[in-house]
Design a protein around this motif. Structure first.
Motif, PDB file in Angstrom:
ATOM      1  N   ALA A 238       0.833  -1.214   0.000  1.00 44.94           N
ATOM      2  CA  ALA A 238       0.000   0.000   0.000  1.00 44.94           C
ATOM      3  C   ALA A 238       0.864   1.260   0.000  1.00 44.94           C
ATOM      4  CB  ALA A 238      -0.923  -0.018   1.214  1.00 44.94           C
ATOM      5  N   ILE A 239       1.863   1.304   0.908  1.00 46.36           N
ATOM      6  CA  ILE A 239       2.737   2.475   0.971  1.00 46.36           C
ATOM      7  C   ILE A 239       3.543   2.607  -0.323  1.00 46.36           C
ATOM      8  CG2 ILE A 239       4.669   3.541   2.184  1.00 46.36           C
ATOM      9  CD1 ILE A 239       3.721   2.218   4.722  1.00 46.36           C
ATOM     10  N   GLY A 240       4.040   1.482  -0.834  1.00 44.17           N
ATOM     11  CA  GLY A 240       4.813   1.510  -2.071  1.00 44.17           C
ATOM     12  C   GLY A 240       3.996   1.982  -3.251  1.00 44.17           C
ATOM     13  N   SER A 241       2.761   1.530  -3.340  1.00 46.75           N
ATOM     14  CA  SER A 241       1.902   1.936  -4.452  1.00 46.75           C
ATOM     15  C   SER A 241       1.602   3.431  -4.398  1.00 46.75           C
ATOM     16  CB  SER A 241       0.592   1.139  -4.420  1.00 46.75           C
ATOM     17  OG  SER A 241       0.841  -0.237  -4.598  1.00 46.75           O
ATOM     18  N   ILE A 242       1.325   3.946  -3.195  1.00 45.95           N
ATOM     19  CA  ILE A 242       1.054   5.376  -3.050  1.00 45.95           C
ATOM     20  C   ILE A 242       2.273   6.195  -3.459  1.00 45.95           C
ATOM     21  CG2 ILE A 242       0.601   7.207  -1.369  1.00 45.95           C
ATOM     22  CD1 ILE A 242      -1.109   5.158   0.175  1.00 45.95           C
ATOM     23  N   SER A 243       3.458   5.776  -2.985  1.00 44.80           N
ATOM     24  CA  SER A 243       4.685   6.490  -3.328  1.00 44.80           C
ATOM     25  C   SER A 243       4.935   6.453  -4.838  1.00 44.80           C
ATOM     26  CB  SER A 243       5.869   5.875  -2.582  1.00 44.80           C
ATOM     27  OG  SER A 243       7.084   6.519  -2.921  1.00 44.80           O
ATOM     28  N   PHE A 244       4.733   5.284  -5.452  1.00 46.49           N
ATOM     29  CA  PHE A 244       4.967   5.142  -6.893  1.00 46.49           C
ATOM     30  C   PHE A 244       4.008   6.021  -7.689  1.00 46.49           C
ATOM     31  CE2 PHE A 244       4.243   3.287 -11.042  1.00 46.49           C
ATOM     32  CZ  PHE A 244       5.515   2.967 -11.475  1.00 46.49           C
ATOM     33  N   VAL A 245       2.735   6.011  -7.319  1.00 42.29           N
ATOM     34  CA  VAL A 245       1.729   6.790  -8.047  1.00 42.29           C
ATOM     35  C   VAL A 245       2.020   8.283  -7.936  1.00 42.29           C
ATOM     36  CG1 VAL A 245      -0.710   7.454  -8.046  1.00 42.29           C
ATOM     37  CG2 VAL A 245      -0.077   5.045  -7.914  1.00 42.29           C
ATOM     38  N   ILE A 246       2.391   8.747  -6.734  1.00 38.89           N
ATOM     39  CA  ILE A 246       2.711  10.167  -6.562  1.00 38.89           C
ATOM     40  C   ILE A 246       3.886  10.566  -7.448  1.00 38.89           C
ATOM     41  CG2 ILE A 246       3.622  11.873  -4.938  1.00 38.89           C
ATOM     42  CD1 ILE A 246       1.976  10.500  -2.745  1.00 38.89           C
ATOM     43  N   GLY A 247       4.956   9.769  -7.401  1.00 35.85           N
ATOM     44  CA  GLY A 247       6.120  10.067  -8.227  1.00 35.85           C
ATOM     45  C   GLY A 247       5.808   9.998  -9.710  1.00 35.85           C
ATOM     46  N   PHE A 248       5.007   9.033 -10.119  1.00 36.29           N
ATOM     47  CA  PHE A 248       4.665   8.862 -11.532  1.00 36.29           C
ATOM     48  C   PHE A 248       3.873  10.063 -12.057  1.00 36.29           C
ATOM     49  CE2 PHE A 248       1.729   7.246 -14.819  1.00 36.29           C
ATOM     50  CZ  PHE A 248       2.651   6.785 -15.747  1.00 36.29           C
ATOM     51  N   PHE A 249       2.890  10.518 -11.300  1.00 34.70           N
ATOM     52  CA  PHE A 249       2.060  11.630 -11.770  1.00 34.70           C
ATOM     53  C   PHE A 249       2.809  12.960 -11.729  1.00 34.70           C
ATOM     54  CE2 PHE A 249      -1.526   8.700 -11.196  1.00 34.70           C
ATOM     55  CZ  PHE A 249      -2.224   8.960 -12.366  1.00 34.70           C
ATOM     56  N   ILE A 250       3.742  13.115 -10.798  1.00 32.91           N
ATOM     57  CA  ILE A 250       4.575  14.320 -10.811  1.00 32.91           C
ATOM     58  C   ILE A 250       5.425  14.360 -12.077  1.00 32.91           C
ATOM     59  CG2 ILE A 250       6.527  15.470  -9.691  1.00 32.91           C
ATOM     60  CD1 ILE A 250       5.406  14.615  -7.009  1.00 32.91           C
ATOM     61  N   THR A 251       5.977  13.195 -12.434  1.00 32.20           N
ATOM     62  CA  THR A 251       6.770  13.113 -13.647  1.00 32.20           C
ATOM     63  C   THR A 251       5.922  13.423 -14.876  1.00 32.20           C
ATOM     64  OG1 THR A 251       8.176  11.431 -12.626  1.00 32.20           O
ATOM     65  CG2 THR A 251       8.277  11.628 -15.017  1.00 32.20           C
ATOM     66  N   LEU A 252       4.710  12.860 -14.935  1.00 26.80           N
ATOM     67  CA  LEU A 252       3.816  13.160 -16.058  1.00 26.80           C
ATOM     68  C   LEU A 252       3.498  14.650 -16.128  1.00 26.80           C
ATOM     69  CD1 LEU A 252       1.203  10.236 -16.102  1.00 26.80           C
ATOM     70  CD2 LEU A 252       3.131  10.617 -17.643  1.00 26.80           C
ATOM     71  N   PHE A 253       3.297  15.267 -14.964  1.00 27.76           N
ATOM     72  CA  PHE A 253       2.995  16.694 -14.928  1.00 27.76           C
ATOM     73  C   PHE A 253       4.153  17.516 -15.486  1.00 27.76           C
ATOM     74  CE2 PHE A 253       3.578  20.686 -12.584  1.00 27.76           C
ATOM     75  CZ  PHE A 253       2.452  21.373 -13.003  1.00 27.76           C
ATOM     76  N   LEU A 254       5.372  17.165 -15.113  1.00 25.55           N
ATOM     77  CA  LEU A 254       6.531  17.904 -15.592  1.00 25.55           C
ATOM     78  C   LEU A 254       6.701  17.751 -17.101  1.00 25.55           C
ATOM     79  CD1 LEU A 254       9.106  17.066 -12.760  1.00 25.55           C
ATOM     80  CD2 LEU A 254       7.861  19.210 -13.092  1.00 25.55           C
ATOM     81  N   ILE A 255       6.487  16.545 -17.596  1.00 29.51           N
ATOM     82  CA  ILE A 255       6.587  16.306 -19.039  1.00 29.51           C
ATOM     83  C   ILE A 255       5.481  17.075 -19.776  1.00 29.51           C
ATOM     84  CG2 ILE A 255       6.407  14.555 -20.849  1.00 29.51           C
ATOM     85  CD1 ILE A 255       7.691  12.590 -18.868  1.00 29.51           C
ATOM     86  N   PHE A 256       4.255  17.031 -19.231  1.00 26.66           N
ATOM     87  CA  PHE A 256       3.137  17.732 -19.850  1.00 26.66           C
ATOM     88  C   PHE A 256       3.398  19.234 -19.868  1.00 26.66           C
ATOM     89  CE2 PHE A 256      -0.949  19.974 -19.380  1.00 26.66           C
ATOM     90  CZ  PHE A 256      -1.581  19.560 -20.542  1.00 26.66           C
ATOM     91  N   GLU A 257       3.950  19.765 -18.768  1.00 22.11           N
ATOM     92  CA  GLU A 257       4.256  21.195 -18.690  1.00 22.11           C
ATOM     93  C   GLU A 257       5.258  21.594 -19.756  1.00 22.11           C
ATOM     94  OE1 GLU A 257       5.075  24.138 -14.979  1.00 22.11           O
ATOM     95  OE2 GLU A 257       6.566  22.541 -15.284  1.00 22.11           O
ATOM     96  N   LYS A 258       6.267  20.745 -19.992  1.00 24.92           N
ATOM     97  CA  LYS A 258       7.268  21.044 -21.022  1.00 24.92           C
ATOM     98  C   LYS A 258       6.649  21.003 -22.414  1.00 24.92           C
ATOM     99  CE  LYS A 258      11.643  19.467 -22.992  1.00 24.92           C
ATOM    100  NZ  LYS A 258      12.767  18.518 -22.901  1.00 24.92           N
ATOM    101  N   LEU A 259       5.817  20.004 -22.683  1.00 24.97           N
ATOM    102  CA  LEU A 259       5.182  19.886 -23.995  1.00 24.97           C
ATOM    103  C   LEU A 259       4.280  21.079 -24.276  1.00 24.97           C
ATOM    104  CD1 LEU A 259       4.309  16.064 -24.056  1.00 24.97           C
ATOM    105  CD2 LEU A 259       6.157  17.247 -25.271  1.00 24.97           C
ATOM    106  N   MET A 260       3.539  21.527 -23.245  1.00 24.63           N
ATOM    107  CA  MET A 260       2.671  22.696 -23.435  1.00 24.63           C
ATOM    108  C   MET A 260       3.492  23.950 -23.708  1.00 24.63           C
ATOM    109  SD  MET A 260      -0.434  21.758 -23.356  1.00 24.63           S
ATOM    110  CE  MET A 260      -1.230  23.376 -23.186  1.00 24.63           C
ATOM    111  N   SER A 261       4.642  24.080 -23.048  1.00 23.89           N
ATOM    112  CA  SER A 261       5.497  25.238 -23.295  1.00 23.89           C
ATOM    113  C   SER A 261       6.029  25.223 -24.715  1.00 23.89           C
ATOM    114  CB  SER A 261       6.661  25.237 -22.289  1.00 23.89           C
ATOM    115  OG  SER A 261       6.191  25.374 -20.959  1.00 23.89           O
TER     116      SER A 261
END
Length: 316
Positions: A238-261
């Protein structure tokens, strides 16, 4: 057999004759059939010689000697394996526990339905350096275990149904939390009895200040084992999945932010130039490791066959 009295001991040569005679008087007075199981936890004095002599005088005595000092939990576990009485009584060997309490303890288990009766030394003869930390640990244990009716989890004087001691495994330093182990094993009728506490008559206490640190760690361990011992993936996964999901979506957000720029023709920073990227990467790695830890723990959780394997020197 009515009663088995299990007594773990370490360097108690002076008290053993008096204690066994006291037990015999109580048993004979109430016509109990009984045995006394003495477990010598690697004593360095003449305790074993005293036991051998007592064995010739009292046929009800059986004894085990460890080659070295393993600790009280190990001694109790071996004693529980040997015990054959319908009710098993444990007490310390230092004469601070009174055998006169045995008849009432037996009655509450055998005739009043208790699975376990734990003694409460309401008036203690221990120093404040021992009693104050003990009260704190007992309060914490009550809160975490849900056993709110016990004041002293670590009292050595206890009575058990035979089924209880044959169903639990005491290892490490878990003797402090036997009522919790019993509860997790499904024995919920846990009661308390106020018992007499006597000043130590011979020798000195065998427990130092380090036992309080061990007690805290054992409390965390018993809480985890009780909650997640059979399903470690529920904790680590449970803790591992939460940590993985948080890190994964932060990474997606950063990539999306760059693509939009890029799409908007605005200045942008590389994803790897941002500290948040490295935090998300760490979260993903930690999450993956915790998930794999939970998976491996699931595979090995039931394969601890050597946990209570001790080298026994003599059995009489």
């Amino acid at each position: 057999m009515d009663i088995s009295v299990v007594i773990p001991l370490y360097n108690e040569e002076e008290s053993l004759p008096e204690l066994t005679d006291w037990i015999r008087r109580v048993m004979n007075q109430h016509n109990f059939s009984y045995e006394i199981v003495l477990v010598d936890d690697g004593s360095t004095d003449t305790s074993w010689s005293v036991i051998e002599k007592l064995k010739t005088q009292h046929e009800q005595i059986s004894a085990v000697k460890f080659r070295r000092n393993y600790g009280k939990s190990a001694a109790l576990n071996v004693g529980f394996n040997i015990a054959e009485g319908d009710v098993v009584i444990t007490m310390d060997a230092d004469l601070q526990d009174s055998p006169d309490e045995i008849p009432e303890l037996y009655d509450r288990v055998m005739n009043k339905g208790a699975d376990l009766v734990s003694g409460w030394k309401q008036k203690r003869y221990d120093p404040l350096t021992k009693t104050i930390p003990t009260k704190l640990f007992n309060a914490a244990t009550r809160s975490m275990s849900g056993i709110h009716n016990l004041h002293d989890f670590n009292c050595g004087l206890k009575a058990y149904k035979k089924d209880v001691v044959k169903s639990i495994e005491v290892y490490g330093e878990m003797h402090r939390y036997i009522p919790v182990l019993a509860k997790w094993a499904g024995f919920t009728n846990i009661q308390e009895q106020i018992v007499q506490h006597y000043p130590r008559k011979y020798g000195t206490t065998k427990f130092g200040a380090g036992r309080f640190v061990k007690g805290f760690l054992d409390l965390m361990s018993i809480f985890f084992v009780g909650k997640f011992g059979k399903r470690p993936m529920h904790f680590f996964g449970a803790i591992g999945s939460i940590s993985f999901v948080i890190g994964f979506f932060i990474t997606l957000f950063l990539i999306f932010e760059k693509l939009m720029s890029i799409a908007n023709g605005t200045p942008y920073r590389n994803v790897t130039d941002q500290p948040l990227f490295y935090l998300s990467l760490v979260a993903i790695l930690i999450g993956t490791q915790l998930f794999l830890t939970g998976f491996i723990a699931e595979l090995v959780s039931r394969n601890s066959a050597d946990r209570n394997k001790y080298h026994i020197a003599k059995v009489i």
